[in-house]
Scaffold this motif. Structure first.
Motif, PDB file in Angstrom:
ATOM      1  N   ASN A  31       0.843  -1.204   0.000  1.00  0.00           N
ATOM      2  CA  ASN A  31       0.000   0.000   0.000  1.00  0.00           C
ATOM      3  C   ASN A  31       0.878   1.253   0.000  1.00  0.00           C
ATOM      4  O   ASN A  31       1.007   1.943   1.016  1.00  0.00           O
ATOM      5  CB  ASN A  31      -0.920   0.010   1.220  1.00  0.00           C
ATOM      6  N   PRO A  32       1.508   1.549  -1.149  1.00  0.00           N
ATOM      7  CA  PRO A  32       2.386   2.719  -1.194  1.00  0.00           C
ATOM      8  C   PRO A  32       1.613   4.014  -1.016  1.00  0.00           C
ATOM      9  O   PRO A  32       0.420   4.098  -1.333  1.00  0.00           O
ATOM     10  CB  PRO A  32       2.993   2.641  -2.604  1.00  0.00           C
ATOM     11  N   CYS A  33       2.313   5.012  -0.501  1.00  0.00           N
ATOM     12  CA  CYS A  33       1.746   6.349  -0.377  1.00  0.00           C
ATOM     13  C   CYS A  33       2.695   7.339  -1.041  1.00  0.00           C
ATOM     14  O   CYS A  33       3.886   7.072  -1.196  1.00  0.00           O
ATOM     15  CB  CYS A  33       1.537   6.723   1.090  1.00  0.00           C
ATOM     16  N   GLU A  34       2.151   8.477  -1.438  1.00  0.00           N
ATOM     17  CA  GLU A  34       2.954   9.538  -2.026  1.00  0.00           C
ATOM     18  C   GLU A  34       3.317  10.566  -0.960  1.00  0.00           C
ATOM     19  O   GLU A  34       2.479  10.918  -0.124  1.00  0.00           O
ATOM     20  CB  GLU A  34       2.190  10.219  -3.159  1.00  0.00           C
ATOM     21  N   VAL A  35       4.554  11.035  -1.005  1.00  0.00           N
ATOM     22  CA  VAL A  35       5.012  12.066  -0.076  1.00  0.00           C
ATOM     23  C   VAL A  35       5.533  13.241  -0.907  1.00  0.00           C
ATOM     24  O   VAL A  35       6.430  13.066  -1.743  1.00  0.00           O
ATOM     25  CB  VAL A  35       6.113  11.552   0.858  1.00  0.00           C
ATOM     26  N   SER A  36       4.972  14.409  -0.713  1.00  0.00           N
ATOM     27  CA  SER A  36       5.348  15.596  -1.482  1.00  0.00           C
ATOM     28  C   SER A  36       6.661  16.177  -0.971  1.00  0.00           C
ATOM     29  O   SER A  36       7.201  15.755   0.060  1.00  0.00           O
ATOM     30  CB  SER A  36       4.247  16.657  -1.399  1.00  0.00           C
ATOM     31  N   GLN A  37       7.156  17.197  -1.663  1.00  0.00           N
ATOM     32  CA  GLN A  37       8.372  17.878  -1.245  1.00  0.00           C
ATOM     33  C   GLN A  37       8.218  18.518   0.137  1.00  0.00           C
ATOM     34  O   GLN A  37       9.203  18.665   0.869  1.00  0.00           O
ATOM     35  CB  GLN A  37       8.747  18.954  -2.263  1.00  0.00           C
ATOM     36  N   THR A  38       7.006  18.869   0.489  1.00  0.00           N
ATOM     37  CA  THR A  38       6.763  19.490   1.799  1.00  0.00           C
ATOM     38  C   THR A  38       6.408  18.477   2.878  1.00  0.00           C
ATOM     39  O   THR A  38       6.132  18.845   4.018  1.00  0.00           O
ATOM     40  CB  THR A  38       5.629  20.522   1.693  1.00  0.00           C
ATOM     41  N   GLY A  39       6.390  17.183   2.509  1.00  0.00           N
ATOM     42  CA  GLY A  39       6.104  16.135   3.480  1.00  0.00           C
ATOM     43  C   GLY A  39       4.653  15.726   3.571  1.00  0.00           C
ATOM     44  O   GLY A  39       4.295  14.864   4.378  1.00  0.00           O
ATOM     45  N   GLN A  40       3.792  16.284   2.730  1.00  0.00           N
ATOM     46  CA  GLN A  40       2.371  15.908   2.749  1.00  0.00           C
ATOM     47  C   GLN A  40       2.199  14.502   2.191  1.00  0.00           C
ATOM     48  O   GLN A  40       2.732  14.166   1.130  1.00  0.00           O
ATOM     49  CB  GLN A  40       1.550  16.893   1.924  1.00  0.00           C
ATOM     50  N   VAL A  41       1.450  13.677   2.894  1.00  0.00           N
ATOM     51  CA  VAL A  41       1.231  12.284   2.500  1.00  0.00           C
ATOM     52  C   VAL A  41      -0.132  12.138   1.831  1.00  0.00           C
ATOM     53  O   VAL A  41      -1.149  12.619   2.355  1.00  0.00           O
ATOM     54  CB  VAL A  41       1.323  11.342   3.713  1.00  0.00           C
ATOM     55  N   THR A  42      -0.151  11.479   0.665  1.00  0.00           N
ATOM     56  CA  THR A  42      -1.392  11.227  -0.063  1.00  0.00           C
ATOM     57  C   THR A  42      -1.508   9.739  -0.342  1.00  0.00           C
ATOM     58  O   THR A  42      -0.562   9.115  -0.826  1.00  0.00           O
ATOM     59  CB  THR A  42      -1.418  11.994  -1.400  1.00  0.00           C
ATOM     60  N   VAL A  43      -2.663   9.174  -0.040  1.00  0.00           N
ATOM     61  CA  VAL A  43      -2.943   7.766  -0.305  1.00  0.00           C
ATOM     62  C   VAL A  43      -3.960   7.673  -1.439  1.00  0.00           C
ATOM     63  O   VAL A  43      -5.013   8.316  -1.385  1.00  0.00           O
ATOM     64  CB  VAL A  43      -3.486   7.058   0.954  1.00  0.00           C
TER      65      VAL A  43
END
Length: 267
Positions: A221-233
């Motif tokens: 279950n990978p998640c995305e992490v933005s340059q600012t550290g925001q996590v999106t599933v």
């Protein structure tokens, strides 16, 4: 990651699931030439832009198709006799290709592995009438139509590049600048290592994972992490690792040299 599901889906999808979906039939490339099946994954015979006909051919798959590697592990020039089933245009077996070494593998920053074969590109072309898939050496484009071609399942998924994940995190692994698919590339176990092919017929990435159940940053279950550290599933969304910059690490004779100018592969 997608390798671990093979035993489950092999039973559930036996028979009819091996057929190419209707959407894929309409949009897929003509055949399965240069696609290979591994015992646990998919792969393809690929050719970097500077490779010569006389060079030993390379097979591209995932690092996790070699083994579940450590988060910082890198393998270079390890002897290997792994075999691959080379597919013909219709998906039937043409024969067996054999590696002489695992030229490169890692799950750090990317999830990619390259096996060097005992046969050259010229020999494969002569014996099997099969040309390797060329590797794109420029960054893939958002919105581009792509196909994920699985040798394990003899199945083609058609979708588009939805965008790029700055960082993709799954369990202990972290991958950079990953390709995000639109939803119709709902890849399954056994598709790991499949080439991601653009409209020009060139390889732009290697398929490696999908968020299966909406969990946050866990294995499968990978998640995305933005340059600012925001996590999106993004539940049900699949991903691939880009390959455009890897040719910068390959020199004469299809040898990997991680000290070459511009080579960004972990070492």
């Amino acid at each position: 990651m997608l390798k671990r599901m093979v035993a489950v889906v092999a039973t559930a999808l036996a028979g009819a699931a091996l057929a190419v979906p209707a959407q894929a039939q309409e949009q897929a490339y003509a055949d399965f030439s240069a696609i290979v099946a591994l015992d646990n994954c998919s792969g393809s015979v690929v050719r970097p832009p500077a490779a010569a006909d006389s060079d030993p051919a390379l097979v591209l798959t995932n690092g996790h198709c070699v083994k579940l590697m450590g988060a910082n592990e890198v393998i270079v020039n390890q002897a290997s006799s792994r075999t691959f089933t080379l597919l013909g245009p219709s998906g039937s077996s043409l024969g067996t290709l054999r590696a002489t070494k695992l030229a490169y593998a890692t799950m750090k920053n990317t999830d990619a592995a390259f096996y060097q074969l005992s046969a050259t590109y010229a020999q494969i072309q002569s014996q099997y009438r099969t040309r390797a898939l060329p590797m794109l050496d420029t960054h893939p484009t958002q919105g581009a139509s792509i196909q994920v071609v699985s040798g394990y399942w003899k199945r083609v998924y058609s979708c588009s590049v939805d965008g790029f994940a700055y960082t993709l995190r799954e369990g202990s692994w972290t991958w950079k600048d990953s390709i995000r698919y639109t939803r119709s590339c709902n890849v399954i176990g056994g598709t790991s290592g499949s080439p991601v092919i653009d409209g020009s017929g060139r390889v732009v990435g290697v398929n490696n994972t999908i968020n299966e159940s909406g969990q946050r940053c866990t294995q499968n279950n990978p998640c995305e992490v933005s340059q600012t550290g925001q996590v999106t599933v993004r539940s049900g969304i699949g991903y691939a690792q880009e390959t455009y910059d890897i040719p910068k690490c390959i020199t004469t004779g299809n040898q990997f040299n991680l000290t070459l100018p511009g080579c960004a592969l972990p070492r």
